[in-house]
Design a protein around this motif. Structure first.
Motif, PDB file in Angstrom:
ATOM      1  N   THR A 170       0.845  -1.186   0.000  1.00 24.42           N
ATOM      2  CA  THR A 170       0.000   0.000   0.000  1.00 24.42           C
ATOM      3  C   THR A 170       0.884   1.240   0.000  1.00 24.42           C
ATOM      4  O   THR A 170       1.881   1.289   0.713  1.00 24.42           O
ATOM      5  N   SER A 195      -6.477  15.696  -8.883  1.00 24.58           N
ATOM      6  CA  SER A 195      -7.258  14.530  -9.259  1.00 24.58           C
ATOM      7  C   SER A 195      -6.655  13.857 -10.491  1.00 24.58           C
ATOM      8  O   SER A 195      -6.677  12.624 -10.603  1.00 24.58           O
ATOM      9  N   LEU A 196      -6.075  14.653 -11.371  1.00 27.26           N
ATOM     10  CA  LEU A 196      -5.376  14.051 -12.508  1.00 27.26           C
ATOM     11  C   LEU A 196      -4.145  13.289 -12.030  1.00 27.26           C
ATOM     12  O   LEU A 196      -3.843  12.197 -12.502  1.00 27.26           O
ATOM     13  N   ILE A 218      -3.735  11.891  -9.195  1.00 25.41           N
ATOM     14  CA  ILE A 218      -4.182  10.652  -8.562  1.00 25.41           C
ATOM     15  C   ILE A 218      -4.459   9.592  -9.612  1.00 25.41           C
ATOM     16  O   ILE A 218      -4.116   8.428  -9.440  1.00 25.41           O
ATOM     17  N   ASN A 219      -5.056  10.008 -10.709  1.00 25.53           N
ATOM     18  CA  ASN A 219      -5.287   9.047 -11.784  1.00 25.53           C
ATOM     19  C   ASN A 219      -3.976   8.399 -12.210  1.00 25.53           C
ATOM     20  O   ASN A 219      -3.906   7.191 -12.411  1.00 25.53           O
ATOM     21  N   GLU A 239      -2.739   6.079  -9.381  1.00 23.88           N
ATOM     22  CA  GLU A 239      -3.541   4.857  -9.268  1.00 23.88           C
ATOM     23  C   GLU A 239      -3.208   3.879 -10.392  1.00 23.88           C
ATOM     24  O   GLU A 239      -3.142   2.673 -10.187  1.00 23.88           O
ATOM     25  N   GLU A 240      -2.981   4.428 -11.554  1.00 19.69           N
ATOM     26  CA  GLU A 240      -2.634   3.599 -12.708  1.00 19.69           C
ATOM     27  C   GLU A 240      -1.381   2.765 -12.412  1.00 19.69           C
ATOM     28  O   GLU A 240      -1.363   1.552 -12.591  1.00 19.69           O
ATOM     29  N   ARG A 254      -1.873   0.179  -9.527  1.00 17.84           N
ATOM     30  CA  ARG A 254      -2.638  -0.985  -9.968  1.00 17.84           C
ATOM     31  C   ARG A 254      -1.746  -1.969 -10.730  1.00 17.84           C
ATOM     32  O   ARG A 254      -1.824  -3.170 -10.553  1.00 17.84           O
ATOM     33  N   ASP A 289       0.047  -3.964  -8.388  1.00 17.45           N
ATOM     34  CA  ASP A 289      -0.775  -4.617  -7.384  1.00 17.45           C
ATOM     35  C   ASP A 289      -0.670  -3.940  -6.034  1.00 17.45           C
ATOM     36  O   ASP A 289      -0.665  -4.591  -4.987  1.00 17.45           O
ATOM     37  N   PHE A 290      -0.559  -2.651  -6.071  1.00 16.78           N
ATOM     38  CA  PHE A 290      -0.487  -1.885  -4.832  1.00 16.78           C
ATOM     39  C   PHE A 290      -1.806  -1.151  -4.593  1.00 16.78           C
ATOM     40  O   PHE A 290      -2.530  -0.825  -5.530  1.00 16.78           O
ATOM     41  N   HIS A 291      -2.065  -0.907  -3.337  1.00 18.27           N
ATOM     42  CA  HIS A 291      -3.258  -0.171  -2.965  1.00 18.27           C
ATOM     43  C   HIS A 291      -2.883   1.278  -2.668  1.00 18.27           C
ATOM     44  O   HIS A 291      -1.740   1.569  -2.343  1.00 18.27           O
ATOM     45  N   VAL A 292      -3.860   2.153  -2.770  1.00 15.71           N
ATOM     46  CA  VAL A 292      -3.603   3.579  -2.593  1.00 15.71           C
ATOM     47  C   VAL A 292      -4.508   4.144  -1.500  1.00 15.71           C
ATOM     48  O   VAL A 292      -5.732   4.091  -1.609  1.00 15.71           O
ATOM     49  N   VAL A 310     -11.888   9.837 -10.409  1.00 11.63           N
ATOM     50  CA  VAL A 310     -11.708  10.843  -9.378  1.00 11.63           C
ATOM     51  C   VAL A 310     -11.621  12.218 -10.040  1.00 11.63           C
ATOM     52  O   VAL A 310     -11.887  13.249  -9.434  1.00 11.63           O
ATOM     53  N   ASN A 311     -11.306  12.200 -11.320  1.00 12.09           N
ATOM     54  CA  ASN A 311     -11.173  13.434 -12.067  1.00 12.09           C
ATOM     55  C   ASN A 311     -12.555  13.879 -12.554  1.00 12.09           C
ATOM     56  O   ASN A 311     -12.843  13.903 -13.724  1.00 12.09           O
ATOM     57  N   ILE A 329      -9.365   4.103   1.633  1.00 14.98           N
ATOM     58  CA  ILE A 329      -8.651   3.597   0.456  1.00 14.98           C
ATOM     59  C   ILE A 329      -9.523   3.808  -0.765  1.00 14.98           C
ATOM     60  O   ILE A 329     -10.716   3.527  -0.730  1.00 14.98           O
ATOM     61  N   ILE A 330      -8.927   4.342  -1.807  1.00 14.62           N
ATOM     62  CA  ILE A 330      -9.702   4.651  -3.000  1.00 14.62           C
ATOM     63  C   ILE A 330      -9.329   3.727  -4.153  1.00 14.62           C
ATOM     64  O   ILE A 330      -8.158   3.476  -4.411  1.00 14.62           O
ATOM     65  N   TYR A 331     -10.348   3.209  -4.803  1.00 15.41           N
ATOM     66  CA  TYR A 331     -10.139   2.379  -5.989  1.00 15.41           C
ATOM     67  C   TYR A 331     -10.928   2.974  -7.147  1.00 15.41           C
ATOM     68  O   TYR A 331     -12.079   3.369  -6.976  1.00 15.41           O
ATOM     69  N   LEU A 332     -10.306   3.022  -8.305  1.00 14.52           N
ATOM     70  CA  LEU A 332     -10.977   3.573  -9.487  1.00 14.52           C
ATOM     71  C   LEU A 332     -11.286   2.454 -10.475  1.00 14.52           C
ATOM     72  O   LEU A 332     -10.427   1.633 -10.775  1.00 14.52           O
ATOM     73  N   TYR A 339     -10.286  -8.422  -4.497  1.00 15.06           N
ATOM     74  CA  TYR A 339      -9.350  -7.925  -3.485  1.00 15.06           C
ATOM     75  C   TYR A 339     -10.029  -7.754  -2.133  1.00 15.06           C
ATOM     76  O   TYR A 339      -9.542  -8.140  -1.099  1.00 15.06           O
TER      77      TYR A 339
END
Lengths: 338, 338
Positions: free
Chosen positions: A64, A78-79, A81-82, A85-86, A89, A92-95, B72-73, B96-99, B113
């Motif tokens: 994580t 927010s961009l 974060i996108n 998150e990419e 993922r 295989d990590f969580h955010v 999120v955007n 924890i946030i997942y998109l 998960y």
DNA sequence: TTATTTACTGGAAACGTTTGCGTAAATAAA
DNA sequence: TTTATTTACGCAAACGTTTCCAGTAAATAA
């Protein structure tokens, strides 16, 4: 409570030891193909999911990463974060996301949490109010790898991802001057943020390059209260009616400038030209279309995450001081037309 | 690695048992005030942070909630996250946030998960592509409390927080009709989303109430590709030049409509009037200012989180089916002026 | 004086996983 | 044949908490 399906229950059902089941699920070479298949089949059938906490506790690894930012309701973040998150993922990590709301006390409290080993690495954009950085040094002492992005903290030695803020500030100001402005105000969010300083220096340098004086009274520090910002800007424009250009260092100050001009009946760009840092996709649809300096927010998030995850997976707890600088882009639109 | 400061090291240093130290830090009544003080003092001095994973494992509680959203955007979701984070922080919970990026496969993988016990509760806005909901039922079987917000899943019985979508769709359409429109197109993101259906029904009902026919060809399903959406809208406007009103069910389709009109040289609101669901703070600064149906995004997030956390702290794993419906607001602006 | 409660504290099990080590059988080498 | 090596698996410890169950000493009641 239905008897949870865990390694123990799987082992019992299969008449194997817990160790073997665990190894089978990790595709260890020291378990036979046939056994692996049996284990996998039953695990799939019973919908087994390993307990993340037990695993994290034992391996001292949580898979994580934490993201600490001022706001999420902001196009830049927010961009970013996108992008983050990419990458997460893919690995295989969580955010986990924490918001400081630009409040120093909250940032400290969050940092305090984070020493608990909940995350393996941290991505951070510091709050504008932060002056003291003991909480961040503590995180480093706790072997937590940190990557700063955008709002970096100069006092902490680690990896940082930014944009060419000095140059952007210079170009933005220059753009206004070339459009004919002679009295350019600069709106920024906080003077003690490193990126704020860089943009400010670019602003001052551009003025100097054009033989114009630097006037401290034309520099305004905004906050998080949008309504108040608009009022401050309005007062500035009234106090100094000769202002014919505004360089807004962050998006919402550009928006605030629009509102202020609207209220004062000043026309953009005829009376006041405006340029602002912004990731608004719809800058072109504003009235008038807003000239922007646009940061590659998604890429910043991506790159920062890549650097962090590389460090995490290699167990490098303290990152070498390094800076990655991406380029912002200037989009000239109607708000700065001659 | 510096010897980690944990209960054991504290106990040794204080010449106490691990049990007593643990209890002291939890302010248990069965440890003397003096001992408590000694423990607290040393813990503070050494900057002790309990290991979150050990605690979660033992207590079977992670003090973490998950948020699964498409993007999120997006102003609606980022505002909702602000509300969620606010409540979570008050309860000392992590987020924890997942998109999903509106991708069904991703949503399933994320749900998979989440059965691992990583979170104590889930807030969710389902992906538009989701048709099958086995993955969500599985989560419920795993005793994970779920609260849907905005994009709810009707097939799963649990708590849901929405806005008055039917009524909003009706009012939005009525607003256009009263402004003189006779050929109103409806742009939505996906027909099988419950909120999409509600808004659509409101749209159809308003047409009927005004004695206008429902024309399937005037209903357009958009996707996540902004460029493609603008093209689709443009084609629709070319194919049906009589269209004089557009009701966009989500923000980015309203923006796409602006772009399409710009490219076709159609003037807003003279030739085409536009109203859209949106949480854009700067709707009033668009050219022309956009008439919006604005959802109380922050409150939706807040309320959903409150319901979820109440269930989590009371160990209610399966929430009673309940619906909380908040009201959206219509802001009439220039884009629908007569 | 003895019995009972109260106030603290400690030992040890448990949560579910991973992993070092041991070992029996099977195979290969001598 | 004996001796090494490999293969496949099990035992048990460890990760850091929380908490049940006792246990001791002092204080109170009988």
């Amino acid at each position: 409570m239905p008897p949870a399906v865990n390694l123990k229950s799987l082992a019992q059902a299969l008449n194997l030891s817990i160790a073997t089941v665990s190894r089978a699920l990790q595709d260890s070479h020291e378990v036979s193909p046939q056994t692996k298949e049996r284990v996998r089949a039953l695990a799939a059938e019973l919908n087994y999911q390993p307990n993340a906490y037990a695993s994290s506790l034992r391996r001292n690894l949580s898979k994580t990463i934490g993201v600490v930012i001022p706001e999420v309701n902001n196009h830049f973040f927010s961009l970013a974060i996108n992008g983050i998150e990419e990458v997460a993922r893919q690995h295989d990590f969580h955010v986990i996301i924490y918001l400081t709301h630009d409040d120093y006390a909250r940032e400290v409290a969050i940092a305090q949490y984070l020493t608990g080993g909940r995350i393996d690495g941290l991505l951070m954009s510091v709050a504008s109010g932060s002056q003291d950085f003991a909480h961040l040094h503590k995180l480093q002492e706790n072997k937590l790898p940190i990557v700063f992005f955008d709002r970096v903290c100069e006092e902490v030695s680690t990896a940082k991802v930014t944009t060419n803020d000095y140059e952007s500030g210079f170009r933005a100001t220059q753009h206004l001057l070339e459009a004919g402005c002679r009295h350019v105000a600069h709106l920024l969010v906080s003077g003690n943020l490193s990126i704020g300083r860089s943009r400010m220096q670019g602003y001052a340098a551009a003025l100097q390059a054009h033989g114009l004086p630097y006037d401290e009274d034309l520099v305004l520090s905004g906050g998080n209260d949008q309504e108040r910002n608009a009022t401050l800007i309005k007062e500035l424009l009234e106090r100094r009616p000769e202002i014919d250009g505004i360089f807004a260092s962050v998006e919402h100050l550009a928006i605030g400038s629009y509102h202020a001009c609207q209220r004062l009946g000043r026309s953009i760009p005829e009376q006041v030209k405006i340029i602002g840092f912004s990731n608004l996709e719809i800058a072109a649809l504003l009235n008038p279309a807003l000239t922007t300096i646009t940061q590659p927010a998604y890429d910043i998030g991506r790159e920062a995450a890549v650097i962090l995850l590389r460090a995490v997976t290699r167990k490098k707890s303290v990152l070498p001081a390094q800076s990655l600088m991406l380029e912002s882009e200037l989009f000239a639109r109607a708000s700065t037309a001659r």
